[in-house]
Write an enzyme that holds these catalytic residues in place. Structure first.
Site, PDB file in Angstrom:
ATOM      1  N   GLY A   1     -10.934   4.771   2.004  1.00 12.26           N
ATOM      2  CA  GLY A   1     -11.677   5.732   2.812  1.00 12.26           C
ATOM      3  C   GLY A   1     -12.940   5.208   3.437  1.00 12.26           C
TER       4      GLY A   1
ATOM      5  CG  ASP B   1      -0.292  -0.012   2.531  1.00 11.63           C
ATOM      6  OD1 ASP B   1       0.927   0.194   2.590  1.00 11.63           O
ATOM      7  OD2 ASP B   1      -0.986  -0.216   3.533  1.00 11.63           O
ATOM      8  CB  SER B   2       0.258   4.671  -1.135  1.00 14.91           C
ATOM      9  OG  SER B   2      -0.818   5.069  -0.293  1.00 14.91           O
ATOM     10  N   GLY B   3       0.976   3.648   1.991  1.00 16.65           N
ATOM     11  CA  GLY B   3       1.242   4.232   3.295  1.00 16.65           C
ATOM     12  C   GLY B   3       0.298   5.360   3.629  1.00 16.65           C
ATOM     13  N   GLY B   4      -0.595   5.689   2.676  1.00 14.14           N
ATOM     14  CA  GLY B   4      -1.491   6.822   2.866  1.00 14.14           C
ATOM     15  C   GLY B   4      -2.364   6.712   4.094  1.00 14.14           C
ATOM     16  CG  PHE B   5      -5.287   3.738   6.738  1.00 15.39           C
ATOM     17  CD1 PHE B   5      -6.548   4.282   6.860  1.00 15.39           C
ATOM     18  CD2 PHE B   5      -4.783   2.974   7.780  1.00 15.39           C
ATOM     19  CE1 PHE B   5      -7.307   4.068   8.011  1.00 15.39           C
ATOM     20  CE2 PHE B   5      -5.532   2.750   8.924  1.00 15.39           C
ATOM     21  CZ  PHE B   5      -6.794   3.299   9.038  1.00 15.39           C
TER      22      PHE B   5
ATOM     23  CG  HIS C   1      -8.023 -21.353  14.131  1.00 15.40           C
ATOM     24  ND1 HIS C   1      -8.622 -22.468  13.582  1.00 15.40           N
ATOM     25  CD2 HIS C   1      -9.021 -20.454  14.371  1.00 15.40           C
ATOM     26  CE1 HIS C   1      -9.932 -22.257  13.495  1.00 15.40           C
ATOM     27  NE2 HIS C   1     -10.208 -21.052  13.971  1.00 15.40           N
TER      28      HIS C   1
ATOM     29  CB  CYS D   1      -8.565 -27.278  15.092  1.00 15.02           C
ATOM     30  SG  CYS D   1      -8.925 -25.504  15.228  1.00 15.02           S
TER      31      CYS D   1
ATOM     32  CD  GLN E   1     -10.000   7.822  -0.228  1.00 16.56           C
ATOM     33  OE1 GLN E   1     -10.982   8.010   0.493  1.00 16.56           O
ATOM     34  NE2 GLN E   1      -9.014   7.003   0.114  1.00 16.56           N
TER      35      GLN E   1
ATOM     36  CB  CYS F   1      -6.134 -25.573  10.873  1.00 20.80           C
ATOM     37  SG  CYS F   1      -6.340 -25.107  12.604  1.00 20.80           S
TER      38      CYS F   1
ATOM     39  CG  ASP G   1      -5.422   7.163  -1.077  1.00 22.58           C
ATOM     40  OD1 ASP G   1      -4.360   6.697  -0.610  1.00 22.58           O
ATOM     41  OD2 ASP G   1      -6.537   6.815  -0.675  1.00 22.58           O
TER      42      ASP G   1
ATOM     43  CB  CYS H   1     -11.142 -26.216  12.445  1.00 15.85           C
ATOM     44  SG  CYS H   1      -9.768 -25.416  11.575  1.00 15.85           S
TER      45      CYS H   1
ATOM     46  CG  ASP I   1      -6.084  -4.710   3.240  1.00 12.91           C
ATOM     47  OD1 ASP I   1      -5.793  -4.218   4.351  1.00 12.91           O
ATOM     48  OD2 ASP I   1      -6.553  -4.014   2.311  1.00 12.91           O
TER      49      ASP I   1
END
Length: 376
Positions: A221, A93-97, A340, A314, A194, A311, A147, A309, A271
Site C-alpha cells: 500500500g 504476489d496475490s494479485g491484489g495490487f 543492462h 556495455c 496495510q 556487463c 490483501d 560498466c 521488487d
C-alpha cells in the site's frame, strides 16, 4: 530444512541488514531485488540472461497468470517452474495490487474479490482461500496473502474498513495454508501490512500481522498515489517495528535511490518494474546517475553505453549505436537496455550487501546516494 529457519541475518550496520534466505535448494542473499516476470518471464529478457546475471529469486504475477494461461494449465503442466523453465526461486504476489488498481473492474466483499480480466472481460472470483490454493498449485517458493491495497489519498474511514478486511483475509489465508501445506514442503507464506499513511493504523496492522505465524512480513500500500513525504514517513516508520527474525519485504519499490534508502531503514526484499519498464523507454541506470539514450547529445558518442560498466552490453555497444536502435524502433533496443538495467540492479544489491557485511554501509550511502537519482 524447516521453513522456520530459512532466514538468518548475517550482519547489520545500524538498521541496514545483510542476510540469507534458503528456499529449498535455492539460496538468496539479502538485501535482494526481485525482477518482475509479470506473465512468467521478465519483459524483453530471457531466463538465460537473468540466470547469467546471478538472480536466484524472481516475482511472477498471480493476477495475470490467473487470467492467462489460467490456473488449470499451469497446474497440469506441473507448476510454474516446469511450465516456464525457470528453475530457481519464485515469489508469486496475490494479485491484489493489480485487482484493486483496476477499480472499475472489481467488487470487494468480506468473502473475497470479484474481478475481470482487463483485456478479455472474463470474470473471476477469488477468496483468501482461493488465493492460497492457486499459489500452492503454482508451486511457488514464497506466496503472498490476499490483501486490500487502498488507493491513496483516501479517507481514514476507508483505510480502516479496508484494514479490517485485510486482517480477516490474512487469518483466513494462514489457516488455509496450514491446512494444505505438507510437512515436507518448503513453501513460505508472507503476511502484508496495510494502513495507508496513518502511523496509528500501520502500527495496528504491524502488531496484528506480526502476531500471526507468517514466514515473512511485507509492507504494502505504498507508492500508490501518496505524497513523497508520506511514503518516506510511513516506510521508515514501519521497518524497525517489523519482526527482526523474519524477512522484511517493501513491495513495489523502487528506483536505485529508493532501494538504497529503504535498506537503510531495515528492509530486505524489493521488487519493481522500473529496470525493465524504463529500459523500454530508453533509460539506462548507472552508479553515477541515469541517461536517456534517445537524446540527440548521444548521436555521435562512441563511448560505452555506461562508462565503467562490465556487463556484456556495455562491453560491446556504444551510446550512438544504442540510440540508433531506439530511433529506428528496433526490438533489440529494449532487449539490450533491459539486460543492462537488470545487471546494474544486481550489482547495486551486491555492492550494498558487501558494504553492510564489511561495516561501511554509511560510507556507501555518503559516496553514492546523491548520484543515483541524477540525470546525466
Amino acid at each position: 530444512m524447516s521453513s522456520k529457519n530459512f532466514f538468518e541475518v548475517q550482519a547489520s550496520h545500524e538498521l541496514a541488514r545483510a542476510g540469507k534466505m534458503r528456499l529449498g535448494e535455492c539460496e538468496v542473499n539479502t538485501p535482494s531485488f526481485l525482477p518482475i516476470a509479470t506473465r512468467g518471464i521478465p519483459k524483453d529478457c530471457s531466463f538465460d540472461d537473468v540466470e547469467s546475471i546471478g538472480y536466484s529469486l524472481i516475482l511472477m504475477n498471480s493476477y495475470h497468470l490467473i487470467c492467462r494461461p489460467g490456473v488449470e494449465v499451469i497446474k497440469r503442466m506441473g507448476g510454474l517452474k516446469n511450465f516456464s523453465g525457470w528453475k530457481s526461486g519464485i515469489l508469486t504476489d496475490s494479485g491484489g495490487f493489480q485487482i484493486f488498481s483496476l477499480s472499475p473492474l472489481r467488487d470487494i466483499s468480506r468473502d473475497g474479490v470479484k474481478f475481470k480480466d482487463y483485456e478479455s472481460g472474463a470474470e473471476f472470483f477469488m477468496s483468501p482461500e482461493d488465493c492460497v490454493d492457486i499459489q500452492l498449485a503454482f508451486l511457488s517458493d514464497i506466496i503472498m496473502c490476499l490483501d486490500v491495497c487502498t488507493a491513496l489519498p483516501a479517507e481514514r474511514k476507508k483505510v480502516e474498513e479496508d484494514l479490517i478486511i485485510t486482517h480477516e483475509w490474512a487469518q483466513r489465508c494462514l489457516d488455509r495454508f496450514k491446512n494444505l501445506k505438507k510437512e515436507n514442503e518448503t513453501t513460505l507464506l508472507f503476511g502484508i501490512v496495510q494502513g495507508g499513511v496513518e502511523e496509528e493504523l500501520r502500527q495496528k496492522s504491524i502488531e496484528f500481522i506480526s502476531s500471526l505465524d507468517f514466514d515473512g512480513v511485507a509492507i504494502g500500500g505504498l507508492s500508490v498515489g501518496e505524497e513523497r513525504m508520506d511514503y518516506e514517513r510511513i516506510a521508515s516508520f514501519c521497518a524497525p517495528r517489523l519482526p527482526k527474525d523474519k524477512p522484511r519485504y517493501l513491495m513495489g519499490v523502487g528506483s536505485p535511490a529508493d532501494i538504497l534508502q529503504a535498506v537503510s531503514w531495515g528492509y530486505d526484499l524489493f521488487d519493481c518494474v522500473l529496470p525493465t519498464r524504463m529500459a523500454r523507454h530508453g533509460v539506462a541506470y548507472s552508479f553515477n546517475g541515469y541517461i536517456h539514450i534517445r537524446q540527440k547529445k548521444w548521436k555521435l558518442d562512441d563511448s560505452p553505453l555506461v562508462d565503467g560498466c562490465d556487463c556484456k552490453v556495455c562491453q560491446r555497444y556504444k551510446k550512438a549505436f544504442v540510440r540508433h536502435l531506439f530511433t529506428a524502433d528496433e526490438l533489440s533496443a529494449a532487449i539490450i537496455l533491459t539486460y543492462h538495467n537488470l545487471y546494474f540492479y544486481y550489482k547495486l544489491m551486491k555492492k550494498i550487501r558487501s558494504s553492510i557485511l564489511e561495516g561501511r554501509f554509511q560510507e556507501l550511502v555518503s559516496s553514492m546516494g546523491d548520484k543515483l537519482s541524477r540525470k546525466l
